[in-house]
Design an enzyme around this catalytic site. Structure first.
Site, PDB file in Angstrom:
ATOM      1  CG  ASP A  43      -1.770   1.190   1.348  1.00 35.01           C
ATOM      2  OD1 ASP A  43      -2.460   1.495   0.360  1.00 35.01           O
ATOM      3  OD2 ASP A  43      -1.767   1.839   2.410  1.00 35.01           O
TER       4      ASP A  43
ATOM      5  CG  ASP B 280      -1.540   8.275   1.420  1.00 32.00           C
ATOM      6  OD1 ASP B 280      -0.941   8.916   2.295  1.00 32.00           O
ATOM      7  OD2 ASP B 280      -2.008   8.774   0.385  1.00 32.00           O
TER       8      ASP B 280
HETATM    9 MG   LIG Z   1      -2.721   3.250   3.448  1.00 29.66          MG
END
Ligand SMILES: [Mg+2]
Length: 344
Positions: free
Chosen positions: A26, A28
C-alpha cells in the site's frame, strides 16, 4: 497462508523479504505520507529489492495513472516503473470489460487514471449520459471534480445503466487533513439513484485478482497500514499480510481487530520486511513474545502485560492475548494501560 481463526501474529525464522517472493505494498501510510517518504521506507525497499523481492505498489486511488505514481515514487528515491503499480482504476476496468462488449462506451466520473485504464481494456471513455454508455464508472476525481458529474452519473444509472466504482474509501488523507474520498462521492450518487455499484478496490477480490494477474506473485505478502482495506483484502485473498504502524492503525485498533482484520505480522515500519518475526508462545494463562508476557483478565475487563524489552514484542504478545480472548469477534477488553506500559 491466512486462515479464518487467526488468534496470534505469527513468527518467521527468515526475513520476510526472503520468505515471500512479492511485496504488495500500500502507498499512503506505508511508503509515503503527505507526499513525503515515511522514515526507513526508501532504504528498506531498496534493500528488499536488491535481495530479490519483487515490489509492487497497490493503491485504491484511481485518480493518478500508474506512470504518475511511479514518477512520484522515483522522485522520493524509490525505483519504480509504471508496471510496478496496480490501481483500483485498472481493477474496475477489468471488472467492466468482463461484462460489456469490447469497444463499449463507459461514462467516466473521475480522473485520468480511470480513462487510461478503460482504454487499456479496449473500452471507450465518454463524458455524457447522452453518449449512450453501457456502463458508468466512478473513481476519485480530486478536488476539481464538478458536482455536475454526479448528476451525469445519476441520469445514466436511473435509466438502468450498470454502475461501477473503483473503490469506496470514505476519506482520503491530504497534506491539510482528511478529505472526502471516492466512497463519499459514491454515497452522493447512491442517494440520488437508490442504486448499488459493483466495487473493485481493496478489500474486495477484484483488486487482489488484478494485483496477482499483473505481478505473477506466487507467494505474496500484502503490506499495509489499514485493517479494513489492506489487511482485510489479504484475508479475502487468502494471503499473508504485514501491518506497519506508520499510518492510520494504532495499538488499540489492532487489539480490537475482528478475525478478518488481523494481520499475519506486525511491525513498526518497512524495516520489518528485512527481518524475521519473533515467535509468540503460550505461557500458562498468558502469551510470551521476547521479554513480555501478556494476558487477558476477563474479571478485570482488561489486557495486562508484564516484563520488558522491545515495545513491538509486547504488542505482539498483547495481540495474542486479545485475539484469543475475543475469538470470532473484536476484543472488548481495555488495552489502554497495557499499551501505555509499552509506550504505545
Ligand atoms: Mg494506506
Amino acid at each position: 497462508m491466512s486462515q479464518g481463526g487467526r488468534t496470534s501474529p505469527e513468527g518467521s525464522g527468515r526475513a520476510l523479504s526472503e520468505a515471500y517472493d512479492t511485496a504488495l505494498l500500500d502507498l499512503d501510510g506505508v511508503v509515503y505520507a503527505g507526499g513525503e517518504a515515511i522514515a526507513h521506507a526508501v532504504d528498506s525497499l531498496a534493500t528488499a529489492r536488491t535481495g530479490g523481492m519483487r515490489l509492487a505498489y497497490v493503491t485504491n486511488n484511481a485518480l493518478r495513472t500508474p506512470e504518475a505514481v511511479a514518477a512520484h515514487l522515483t522522485e522520493l528515491g524509490i525505483r519504480a516503473e509504471a508496471s510496478d503499480v496496480v490501481t483500483s482504476a485498472q481493477a474496475v476496468a477489468r471488472l467492466i470489460a468482463d461484462q460489456v462488449p469490447r469497444g463499449a462506451r463507459v461514462l467516466v466520473i473521475g480522473g485520468e487514471g480511470l480513462r487510461v485504464a478503460l482504454r487499456e481494456r479496449g473500452l471507450e471513455p465518454v463524458e455524457s449520459a447522452e453518449d449512450e454508455p453501457v456502463a458508468v464508472v466512478q473513481g476519485y476525481g480530486g478536488p476539481e471534480l464538478a458536482w455536475g458529474r454526479f448528476a451525469e452519473a445519476s441520469y445514466a444509472i436511473a435509466r438502468g445503466v450498470p454502475w461501477f466504482a473503483s473503490n469506496t474509501d470514505l476519506t482520503i488523507p491530504s497534506a491539510r487533513g482528511i478529505a472526502p474520498g471516492n466512497g463519499a462521492a459514491v454515497e452522493v450518487v447512491r442517494i440520488a439513484t437508490g442504486a448499488e455499484p459493483q466495487v473493485a478496490g481493496k478489500p474486495l477480490p477484484p483488486m487482489h485478482r488484478e494485483t496477482i494477474l499483473r505481478t505473477g506473485a506466487k507467494r505474496p505478502l500484502v503490506v499495509g497500514d489499514r485493517l479494513d482495506t489492506d489487511i482485510e483484502g489479504a484475508f479475502n485473498g487468502g494471503v499473508d499480510s504485514l501491518l506497519v504502524l506508520t499510518g492510520v492503525t494504532d495499538g488499540a485498533l489492532l487489539l480490537a481487530a475482528p478475525p478478518q482484520h488481523r494481520p499475519t505480522y506486525v511491525d513498526a515500519d518497512l524495516r520489518g520486511l528485512l527481518t524475521g518475526q519473533p515467535e509468540i508462545t503460550r505461557e500458562g494463562e498468558g502469551f510470551r513474545c521476547g521479554g513480555w508476557t501478556a494476558r487477558a483478565s476477563v474479571e478485570a475487563g482488561r489486557l495486562e502485560v508484564t516484563g520488558d524489552g522491545g515495545a513491538l514484542d509486547g504488542l505482539r504478545a498483547l495481540c495474542a492475548a486479545a485475539w484469543t480472548a475475543a475469538g470470532d469477534s473484536g476484543c472488548e477488553l481495555d488495552g489502554g494501560k497495557a499499551l501505555a506500559r509499552l509506550g504505545l
